[in-house]
Design a protein around this motif. Structure first.
Motif, PDB file in Angstrom:
ATOM      1  N   LEU A 203       0.836  -1.185   0.000  1.00  0.00           N
ATOM      2  CA  LEU A 203       0.000   0.000   0.000  1.00  0.00           C
ATOM      3  C   LEU A 203       0.881   1.249   0.000  1.00  0.00           C
ATOM      4  N   TYR A 204       0.433   2.252  -0.718  1.00  0.00           N
ATOM      5  CA  TYR A 204       1.180   3.503  -0.780  1.00  0.00           C
ATOM      6  C   TYR A 204       1.190   4.191   0.586  1.00  0.00           C
ATOM      7  N   ALA A 205       2.378   4.534   1.046  1.00  0.00           N
ATOM      8  CA  ALA A 205       2.520   5.251   2.319  1.00  0.00           C
ATOM      9  C   ALA A 205       2.312   6.738   2.064  1.00  0.00           C
ATOM     10  N   TRP A 206       1.441   7.327   2.839  1.00  0.00           N
ATOM     11  CA  TRP A 206       1.147   8.744   2.667  1.00  0.00           C
ATOM     12  C   TRP A 206       2.355   9.569   3.088  1.00  0.00           C
ATOM     13  N   GLU A 207       2.895  10.350   2.164  1.00  0.00           N
ATOM     14  CA  GLU A 207       4.115  11.127   2.376  1.00  0.00           C
ATOM     15  C   GLU A 207       3.739  12.563   2.738  1.00  0.00           C
ATOM     16  N   LEU A 208       3.770  12.873   4.012  1.00  0.00           N
ATOM     17  CA  LEU A 208       3.441  14.207   4.484  1.00  0.00           C
ATOM     18  C   LEU A 208       4.720  14.953   4.852  1.00  0.00           C
ATOM     19  N   LYS A 209       4.679  16.262   4.682  1.00  0.00           N
ATOM     20  CA  LYS A 209       5.887  17.053   4.944  1.00  0.00           C
ATOM     21  C   LYS A 209       5.488  18.454   5.401  1.00  0.00           C
ATOM     22  N   LYS A 210       6.174  18.909   6.455  1.00  0.00           N
ATOM     23  CA  LYS A 210       5.997  20.271   6.941  1.00  0.00           C
ATOM     24  C   LYS A 210       7.363  20.788   7.375  1.00  0.00           C
ATOM     25  N   GLY A 211       7.882  21.755   6.616  1.00  0.00           N
ATOM     26  CA  GLY A 211       9.228  22.242   6.886  1.00  0.00           C
ATOM     27  C   GLY A 211      10.242  21.134   6.656  1.00  0.00           C
ATOM     28  N   LYS A 212      11.068  20.871   7.675  1.00  0.00           N
ATOM     29  CA  LYS A 212      12.058  19.796   7.550  1.00  0.00           C
ATOM     30  C   LYS A 212      11.543  18.457   8.074  1.00  0.00           C
ATOM     31  N   ARG A 213      10.346  18.454   8.592  1.00  0.00           N
ATOM     32  CA  ARG A 213       9.791  17.221   9.154  1.00  0.00           C
ATOM     33  C   ARG A 213       9.030  16.454   8.081  1.00  0.00           C
ATOM     34  N   GLU A 214       9.374  15.204   7.906  1.00  0.00           N
ATOM     35  CA  GLU A 214       8.731  14.352   6.913  1.00  0.00           C
ATOM     36  C   GLU A 214       8.165  13.106   7.575  1.00  0.00           C
ATOM     37  N   LEU A 215       6.972  12.713   7.153  1.00  0.00           N
ATOM     38  CA  LEU A 215       6.299  11.527   7.692  1.00  0.00           C
ATOM     39  C   LEU A 215       5.854  10.617   6.559  1.00  0.00           C
ATOM     40  N   ASN A 216       6.128   9.338   6.707  1.00  0.00           N
ATOM     41  CA  ASN A 216       5.584   8.316   5.810  1.00  0.00           C
ATOM     42  C   ASN A 216       4.625   7.464   6.630  1.00  0.00           C
ATOM     43  N   LEU A 217       3.348   7.674   6.398  1.00  0.00           N
ATOM     44  CA  LEU A 217       2.330   7.053   7.245  1.00  0.00           C
ATOM     45  C   LEU A 217       1.659   5.880   6.543  1.00  0.00           C
ATOM     46  N   ARG A 218       1.642   4.733   7.243  1.00  0.00           N
ATOM     47  CA  ARG A 218       0.898   3.574   6.755  1.00  0.00           C
ATOM     48  C   ARG A 218      -0.510   3.652   7.319  1.00  0.00           C
ATOM     49  N   MET A 219      -1.455   3.968   6.453  1.00  0.00           N
ATOM     50  CA  MET A 219      -2.801   4.231   6.909  1.00  0.00           C
ATOM     51  C   MET A 219      -3.667   2.972   6.848  1.00  0.00           C
ATOM     52  N   ASP A 220      -4.747   3.012   7.603  1.00  0.00           N
ATOM     53  CA  ASP A 220      -5.679   1.883   7.648  1.00  0.00           C
ATOM     54  C   ASP A 220      -7.058   2.371   7.215  1.00  0.00           C
ATOM     55  N   GLY A 221      -7.814   1.480   6.592  1.00  0.00           N
ATOM     56  CA  GLY A 221      -9.154   1.857   6.162  1.00  0.00           C
ATOM     57  C   GLY A 221      -9.863   0.685   5.522  1.00  0.00           C
ATOM     58  N   GLN A 222     -11.143   0.862   5.267  1.00  0.00           N
ATOM     59  CA  GLN A 222     -11.953  -0.222   4.719  1.00  0.00           C
ATOM     60  C   GLN A 222     -11.765  -0.427   3.219  1.00  0.00           C
ATOM     61  N   LEU A 223     -11.379   0.668   2.514  1.00  0.00           N
ATOM     62  CA  LEU A 223     -11.341   0.600   1.047  1.00  0.00           C
ATOM     63  C   LEU A 223      -9.911   0.706   0.525  1.00  0.00           C
ATOM     64  N   ILE A 224      -9.554  -0.246  -0.349  1.00  0.00           N
ATOM     65  CA  ILE A 224      -8.260  -0.232  -1.037  1.00  0.00           C
ATOM     66  C   ILE A 224      -8.539  -0.251  -2.539  1.00  0.00           C
ATOM     67  N   VAL A 225      -7.953   0.684  -3.269  1.00  0.00           N
ATOM     68  CA  VAL A 225      -8.200   0.790  -4.710  1.00  0.00           C
ATOM     69  C   VAL A 225      -6.860   0.786  -5.450  1.00  0.00           C
ATOM     70  N   CYS A 226      -6.921   0.905  -6.768  1.00  0.00           N
ATOM     71  CA  CYS A 226      -5.679   0.871  -7.558  1.00  0.00           C
ATOM     72  C   CYS A 226      -5.489   2.128  -8.398  1.00  0.00           C
ATOM     73  N   SER A 227      -6.335   3.160  -8.186  1.00  0.00           N
ATOM     74  CA  SER A 227      -6.161   4.399  -8.930  1.00  0.00           C
ATOM     75  C   SER A 227      -6.662   5.575  -8.114  1.00  0.00           C
ATOM     76  N   MET A 228      -6.141   6.766  -8.432  1.00  0.00           N
ATOM     77  CA  MET A 228      -6.583   7.972  -7.738  1.00  0.00           C
ATOM     78  C   MET A 228      -8.041   8.292  -8.061  1.00  0.00           C
ATOM     79  N   GLN A 229      -8.460   7.983  -9.271  1.00  0.00           N
ATOM     80  CA  GLN A 229      -9.846   8.241  -9.651  1.00  0.00           C
ATOM     81  C   GLN A 229     -10.804   7.470  -8.740  1.00  0.00           C
ATOM     82  N   GLN A 230     -10.478   6.219  -8.477  1.00  0.00           N
ATOM     83  CA  GLN A 230     -11.311   5.413  -7.584  1.00  0.00           C
ATOM     84  C   GLN A 230     -11.239   5.929  -6.152  1.00  0.00           C
ATOM     85  N   GLN A 231     -10.054   6.374  -5.772  1.00  0.00           N
ATOM     86  CA  GLN A 231      -9.860   6.909  -4.427  1.00  0.00           C
ATOM     87  C   GLN A 231     -10.721   8.154  -4.207  1.00  0.00           C
TER      88      GLN A 231
END
Length: 297
Positions: A203-231
């Protein structure tokens, strides 16, 4: 009868048309004696005289006239076709195979191709939609389209789109029901719509960034898709939050169908690039495509 040497036939045609070994030798850039020897060997192999020779002139025999009438036009056709192929090198023609993500194909490639294909009827473009980072040489693609930071270092890359800011969005009804996240850590308490990466299956890790701080978050949820359009569709239906390209959802935000959150944590990624092997000489067709797609501010 053994196949005759094409050079011998061309030599005969030159002598017969010029009516002179001397002029034919000058035209072909060989010696007169070599030319005469070549014609004699051809006559010997065919078992028939092709040229009448006198001290003052050379003329085809009846057999020579027949050979000249049948063979010479064939060589002219071959020369004309070779010339046409030579001219084709300078014209955008042929097939170009491109691998691209669905988003880049829809937002950049297809709108640009609409502009050029009607003007180049001999040009064919095949777009293979694929989110995997495949080896374009191994899979026989002429070029690929990916985000700038995904292009291999040994490729020539040409920017074809602006940088892409990201957005975290969900429907207003979702936020009314579950609340609005105030910081990245709050996302763990929310239903997040994930995208599965075809390359590795994860699963794609959500890459968040604020200033010099970077986060790669493994998120959880009911729906998994294969395209941004579906998301985005899932987010509009109130199924959770989507982390996606901002320009794809900005109209929905403006219309009130989606709401953006944590905007100061949403990074901007390098825009889409067209890339191709550095060792491959660009064909006129690929050169045209590069020029049309090249991003100009």
């Amino acid at each position: 009868m053994p196949k005759q040497n094409l050079n011998d036939l061309q030599t005969f045609i030159a002598v017969a048309r010029e009516g002179s070994f001397t002029r034919a030798a000058a035209q072909l850039g060989v010696s007169q004696s070599a030319l005469s020897q070549t014609v004699r060997e051809l006559e010997s192999r065919l078992g028939i005289r092709l040229l009448n020779r006198t001290t003052r002139s050379v003329s085809p025999t009846e057999a020579g006239e027949r050979l000249l009438a049948t063979v010479a036009p064939r060589f002219e056709e071959i020369e004309a076709e070779l010339l046409a192929l030579s001219e084709l090198r300078d014209k955008p023609a042929g097939m170009i195979r491109i691998t691209a993500s669905g988003d880049s194909a829809d937002s950049i490639l297809l709108p640009k191709l609409v502009q050029i294909l009607p003007d180049y009827p001999d040009l064919k473009i095949e777009i293979n939609t694929d989110y995997r980072l495949i080896d374009i040489v191994e899979h026989r693609f002429d070029a690929g389209v990916r985000l700038g930071d995904q292009v291999a270092k040994d490729m020539i890359a040409v920017r074809i789109g602006p940088d892409l800011p990201m957005a975290l969005v969900a429907s207003p009804t979702y936020f009314e029901k579950y609340g609005v996240p105030k910081k990245p850590e709050d996302l763990t308490e929310h239903n997040c719509i994930n995208i599965r990466l075809p390359t590795h299956g994860g699963l794609y890790a959500w890459e968040l960034k604020k200033g010099k701080r970077e986060l790669n978050l493994r998120m959880d949820g009911q729906l998994i898709v294969c395209s941004m359009q579906q998301q985005v569709y899932g987010a509009m239906q109130g199924l959770g939050l989507a982390f996606t390209l901002k320009d794809r959802v900005q109209p929905l935000i403006d219309q009130g169908h989606l709401q953006s959150v944590l905007e100061d944590w949403c990074p901007t990624f390098p825009g889409y690039h067209l890339y191709y092997p550095s060792r491959r000489q660009s064909s006129p067709a690929l050169a045209l495509l590069i020029d049309i797609l090249r991003y100009r501010k």
